[in-house]
Each structure stands twice: as structure tokens, then as C-alpha cells.
Scaffold this active site. Structure first.
Site, mmCIF file in Angstrom:
data_model
loop_
_atom_site.group_PDB
_atom_site.id
_atom_site.type_symbol
_atom_site.label_atom_id
_atom_site.label_comp_id
_atom_site.label_asym_id
_atom_site.label_seq_id
_atom_site.Cartn_x
_atom_site.Cartn_y
_atom_site.Cartn_z
ATOM 1 N N GLY A 71 0.810 -1.212 0.000
ATOM 2 C CA GLY A 71 0.000 0.000 0.000
ATOM 3 C C GLY A 71 0.843 1.261 0.000
ATOM 4 O O GLY A 71 0.495 2.264 -0.630
ATOM 5 N N THR A 72 1.957 1.225 0.702
ATOM 6 C CA THR A 72 2.820 2.401 0.782
ATOM 7 C C THR A 72 3.367 2.767 -0.598
ATOM 8 O O THR A 72 3.319 3.929 -1.004
ATOM 9 C CB THR A 72 3.964 2.156 1.787
ATOM 10 N N ASN A 152 -6.654 4.185 10.141
ATOM 11 C CA ASN A 152 -6.091 2.961 10.724
ATOM 12 C C ASN A 152 -6.000 2.995 12.245
ATOM 13 O O ASN A 152 -5.914 1.961 12.889
ATOM 14 C CB ASN A 152 -4.709 2.677 10.130
ATOM 15 N N GLN A 180 -7.040 -0.098 4.767
ATOM 16 C CA GLN A 180 -7.813 -0.743 5.840
ATOM 17 C C GLN A 180 -9.183 -1.224 5.370
ATOM 18 O O GLN A 180 -9.917 -1.833 6.156
ATOM 19 C CB GLN A 180 -7.991 0.226 7.029
ATOM 20 N N THR A 238 10.711 -7.991 -11.733
ATOM 21 C CA THR A 238 10.087 -9.311 -11.813
ATOM 22 C C THR A 238 8.961 -9.394 -10.784
ATOM 23 O O THR A 238 9.137 -9.024 -9.629
ATOM 24 C CB THR A 238 11.137 -10.412 -11.553
ATOM 25 N N CYS A 328 3.117 1.401 13.876
ATOM 26 C CA CYS A 328 4.307 2.239 13.857
ATOM 27 C C CYS A 328 4.459 3.019 15.153
ATOM 28 O O CYS A 328 5.502 3.613 15.405
ATOM 29 C CB CYS A 328 4.257 3.214 12.689
#
Lengths: 375, 375
Positions: A71-72, A152, A180, A238, A328
Site C-alpha cells: 500500500g505504501t 487505521n 484498511q 520481476t 508504527c
């Protein structure tokens, strides 16, 4: 060791059925999807079938679905490309976005590439849509709106359709961090005016290291990572073959069982809230907990005392996994930028409980008993 | 189905011992490495042990080792950051680099951020080091040199120490795409003047979707992907836990068995070369095949005929996996930018055979027999 895992907004366990779907690609089907021979073609087929399945579930076109490392990366790509390729010179965001959004827009701001506006919050942590409209109406430059679908830390849900309509009205680009909610709520992208959404498989019992990036076909952007022609020249490198297969499988499972699972998880959240109110004096809850709120997240505040300050530590030694704010900011000592933005100076200890279908009422009871002892 | 896989430079099979090392993290050890409780700590420990192991093998410091989604992301980060954060306004590269390098430098060039110089090639495809020195000596702006360690199509090896010394002498930043050599050759980064190297686990029997990014401690750069504080603020996003553990395990295995494996694989390459010469009239080889060349890659040219043009197709229906150029140009009809740069107008059909320790002399014999029939 008996552990209670109430931190499913941080990450979830990998579903055995998902791992099973990945296993052929972790063993005999190891070809490079860009290779044209048999090994390559079977790998390519795994990826394209995954893409079709994800597109169908989200009511999107397969050509709008891209796979990234998470997601980041998807949010970084959306925001950076909106500025570089779509001419956005103004970003509207909120102070309670995930760092993947906040740090990216702040980086662009520091590089003098954009003007930055933070939309006001209501006291319950919701985005003030009147302020958003005002910002859009007075904007003098092409604007990107980046607002997350579900917060979140506190679980508040954005009315993504409504924000989409506002963006359409004012000709703004709209990116929503849906990390989320993808795998947790139904999406109808065909009828939602959003240019970019994101997803992360490990938030819904899929593997880590694999993300979704939806690009609405009305916009055309350059990649964030240059190189080979993978993902139709949109994301070089890849492909994370097993990750992609696992992403689709996890999304399929979560979609099939959505009605029952979400009702069950909501009942756990409500039960926990009710038991906390019953047993813990002066407990309060963050966000619009009984309104527009994600069924997986319950963010509770405990009055600040010597005992409550040791809460996360004591949860840990009792094998209960919860977060302070997000993953975090699990350390009790670290402040949450989300709570800081909603409350002027939060003087309580916040614990985020986040649930999945594997949790039980008995686990809630255990945690409540533990809390009564600890506080 | 009996398949012969001679395309190990494209990707390799995942080693069962590597998958075994990943399995605990794919099942019970699923915590978010950023979480401070038990599940998080065991995940964190998996990552940090992997980092230490990789650092030790490469003779680097653990603080110089970062994990990304792959070699392509690592090269993008190195090149972009050299321009954005290290003041490089001039890039020296070669026309035979991987697209992860070429497309990134060309993107920066198009954005008018850098001057771009292509170093000359010798007739055997090696970088002309005299020309490189000349370019460095006459450079008027801070320069990034980006040259790959082993060419993925023809196997030529760069004298990375020598290029590093030149870069040191002329105060240039040096990035080397080492995707074909990490896990295949020993590294002594402590005594190599290189600022950035890259790696990809799936090139040496590790998992796909996980890469190495080495940043020499003498340089300080900003991330390419912004967000959470993962990888010491250098690469945001929940870590690909199993990928990282798998990367380290694959590198450990390849290092332990390096002497025996590399000698064996070289013997296969030499045997194949010798048999081709013996049985296929007018076959030639690309690059410095018997000199400074990677032991895994043999790139052969067959005279252009109706039959040779169908070679890749016929290999495929006979279950033999090989590439035209690289994996990205497996289709016989697609030209290789590498061969185009070395030969003015290549008028032959090129096949890249690339070997691993699981290949055998018997497989070489089968392929030679097949070739004799096909041509």
C-alpha cells in the site's frame, strides 16, 4: 503459549488456504512471468487470473489493476504521479492520514512542487466535508485530494462516494488510501469517482510485501519504478508471483464470507466496547465509534495513571497483542499524530483493539479480566 | 513433463531449504515487525538476523544493508537519489545496462535533471575503461557512474574494483547493478569503492519480490518510497518478512557452496560451448566468453536461417526453457538492446543458455541433440 491477537489492523495471520494457493508458485511453477516458454506462461497465467479476479471483486476493469510491493508504494506512486504527470500543484489532505501519504505530500511540499492544505476535522475525527468543499471551491490550481477511506488508528470511515462527487464537481484528482478497507468492505469502483486506490494483502489474511494499485482508466501516469515492461510498463521488476496469487485468493475469501464475517467481527467490537464501559471507569472511545466506523477497529482511552501508563507493557507480558496507535507507534511513549490532531493535548492512554474472524468473545472476556486486574 | 530449464539468469527455482526457513514466518510468526509485543519482536528478530547475515557475507556493515522489493527498485532508488540528494548532474552509463538502469537514467535525462554519457564498448562487449576514464576526467559536474557487474544477456564481468578506483580518483558516485552476481560471486564491500549495489533473491534460488540495496555508509540519501519508519526510515512499508528471511537463507546457501557449485556450473557452460562448436556449424558466442565472464551465462549465435528463426519456438514445444536475450526479450521477434549496441546490425539468432547447480551434462547433451535436429 496462549496469545490473544487483537492487532489485526497492524497485520493479520496468513490464511492456510491462501498459503495453499501460493504453494505451487513457491515450488514447481517458478518461471519468470516475462518468459514466453511454458514455465513463463503458467506464471503469467497465475498473475493475469489474479488480476481478473481482483478487478471483478472491486468492479473495475483488469487494465485498471496493478500489483506493487504494498500500500505504501501504491500511495507514493499515486501522489507523486498526480503532481508529475497530471499537473496537480495543490494537495488537499488531512492531518490524520497514514504516514505513507503524509510523508509523501510533505516531501513534495518541501521540494516546492505543491501547495499543501489540510482539511479541518470535526470533533469526532471525521473530515469536515464543508471545509473540503470550501478548499476545493477556492483552489486556484489543479488539485489532488488524498484522504483515507478508513483511519487505521480510530476506524473512522470516509464517505468515499461523496468525496468523489466533490472532486468530480471541482475537477480534482482523488486518491484514497484504502489499505484498511480493501478486503474488509465491498467496493464498486465503476460507480465511484476515484482515480487511485491502494491495498495491502497482509491486512486481510494475505501475504506481506504485495499491494494493490488501482488506476482509473481516465488517467494516464508514468511509473514510480522504471525498468522492464512488467505490469504493462507501469511497475518494473520481476513480479512477486506468489504474492499476487495470494493477494487475489485472500480477497476472494474475504469477499465470499463478507456478510457473516463482518457481522461477527462487529459483534466482537460492540461486545468489547460494552464490557469496557461496564467494567472500566471513565473509559472513552476515539472516533465515530458507533457511527461511520470500520467494524474491525476499537480505539479506547484510559485515564492516565501510573497503572494505565504500564498498560501496553503489561498486555505484552500477558501475551495480549494490541497497539498504542498504529503498528508504527506501538510504544506507549510515542505520540500518535492522529490523536494529537483530534485532541489538543491527549491526556489519556490509548489502546487500539483490532479484530478478525479468528477472535472470540472468550478472548474479549480474558482481556477485560486482565484490564480489571491491571488498572 | 520432463523440462530442461536453462534460463537461470531469468529466474531460479526456490530452494526447498529456503522455503523451509520462510515457513515459520508464513504461518505462526506473522507479527508486524514494527509492533513492540512478542509477535512483533520475533518478526523483527527474523529481519535483523537476516540483515546481519547478509552484511557479514558481503563484508559490509548491517547498517549498510536495506531490503527492497527487488533489484529494480534498488537501482531506481540509487540512481534517483544520486541526482536528488548527492548533487550528481552527470550520469555515465553504458548502452548495455539493464532497463532498470537505462529507463531510470533516461527518465532523469528527459526531465532535464542530468547530462547523460554512454561509455564506449570494446568489440567483445566490455566497457572501454580508457573511455570511462576520459569521460570522468573531462566531466565538469558531479558525476554518477552506473555500470552493471555482470551483463545479464552476455555474461561479461566488469572489473568493479578497478571502476571503483577510477570513481574514487575522480570523486564520482558509483552504483553497480549486481543482480546477476550477488549470490553468485564473493563480495568484499569493505574493500570495494562502490556506493550502491543491488541484488534480487530470485536470481539465486531465493524468493521473488525481495531485493537487496547496499548503501555505503559514506553517503546519505532520502528514500524512494516515503511513509513509515521501516528500514531505518530508508524504505517505508510493512516489511516482506518471509522474503527477507528467504533472501538471507538463499545467500547463505549459495555462499557455503560457492567453490563447488561455481566450478560445476562453469564446467557445464564450457561443456555446452564445446559441444556447440563440435556440432553446430558457424556457431559463435557473445561477449568475453572465455575471459571475464560469469560462469552461469552462455550466449550463442546461430546463423540466421528459416530453421534457426523458429529455434525458440521449437525449444519451447520440446520443453526446453531458454531466452532470446533476457527474460524481457524472450520473444524471437524482439530485438536485444545489448546485442544491438555491440554489433551494428546482428544478423544471427541469439540464444542465452544460463545454468544452475541443478542442471546436468545429460541435459546439455539433450539440448545439443535437439539443436542438431532442429537446425
Amino acid at each position: 503459549m496462549h496469545r490473544i491477537y487483537f492487532d489485526n489492523a497492524a497485520t493479520t495471520s496468513l490464511a492456510p488456504e491462501v498459503l495453499e494457493a501460493m504453494m505451487p508458485y513457491l515450488t514447481e511453477k517458478f518461471g519468470n512471468p516475462s518468459s514466453i516458454y511454458s514455465y513463463g506462461r503458467e506464471a503469467r497465467m497465475g498473475i493475469e487470473n489474479a488480476r481478473k479476479s481482483v478487478a471483478k471483486i472491486l468492479h473495475a476493469h483488469p487494465s485498471e489493476i496493478f500489483f506493487t510491493s504494498g500500500g505504501t508504494e501504491s500511495s507514493n506512486t499515486a501522489i507523486t504521479a498526480s503532481v508529475r504527470d497530471l499537473g496537480c500543484r495543490h494537495i488537499i489532505t488531512s492531518p490524520i492520514e497514514h504516514h505513507a501519504t503524509l510523508h509523501t505530500v510533505q516531501h513534495l511540499y518541501k521540494e516546492s512542487k505543491v501547495k499543501l492544505s489540510y482539511v479541518k476535522l470535526l470533533s469526532n475525527g471525521h473530515i469536515d466535508l464543508a471545509d473540503l468543499e470550501n478548499l476545493l471551491a477556492t483552489a486556484t490550481q489543479k488539485t489532488l485530494v488524498t484522504l483515507m477511506h478508513a483511519n487505521n488508528e480510530i476506524g473512522n470511515l470516509l464517505d468515499i462516494k461523496k468525496v468523489g462527487e466533490l472532486c468530480k464537481q471541482y475537477n480534482a484528482i482523488f486518491h484514497s488510501d484504502t489499505v484498511q478497507t480493501v478486503g474488509h468492505l465491498p467496493f464498486d469502483l465503476e460507480n465511484t469517482h476515484v482515480h487511485f486506490i491502494t491495498g495491502s494483502a497482509h491486512k486481510f489474511h494475505g501475504p506481506k510485501g504485495i499491494g494493490l494499485f488501482y488506476i482509473n482508466r481516465d488517467v494516464s501516469i508514468q511509473p514510480h519504478i522504471h525498468g522492464g515492461a512488467q505490469e504493462r510498463n507501469m511497475r518494473a521488476g520481476t513480479e512477486n508471483l506468489y504474492g499476487i496469487v495470494g493477494f487475489a485468493k485472500a480477497l476472494e475469501i474475504s469477499t465470499e464470507n463478507y456478510e457473516a464475517d463482518s457481522a461477527y467481527i462487529l459483534s466482537l467490537k460492540q461486545y468489547m466496547q460494552q464490557e469496557l464501559i461496564k467494567h472500566i471507569p471513565a473509559v472513552t472511545f476515539n472516533g465515530d465509534v458507533n457511527g461511520k466506523s470500520l467494524y474491525t477497529v476499537l480505539s479506547a482511552n484510559f485515564p492516565q495513571t501510573e497503572k494505565s501508563e504500564m498498560l501496553l507493557y503489561n498486555f505484552d507480558i500477558n501475551h495480549i497483542c494490541v497497539s498504542g496507535g498504529s503498528a508504527c507507534s506501538s510504544g506507549a511513549s510515542q505520540g500518535s499524530h492522529v490523536l494529537q490532531a483530534i485532541y489538543d493535548n491527549p491526556d489519556f492512554v490509548t489502546v487500539r483493539f483490532s479484530f478478525c474472524k479468528h477472535n472470540t468473545k472468550e478472548e474479549v472476556d480474558e482481556v477485560i479480566t486482565m484490564l480489571k486486574t491491571l488498572l
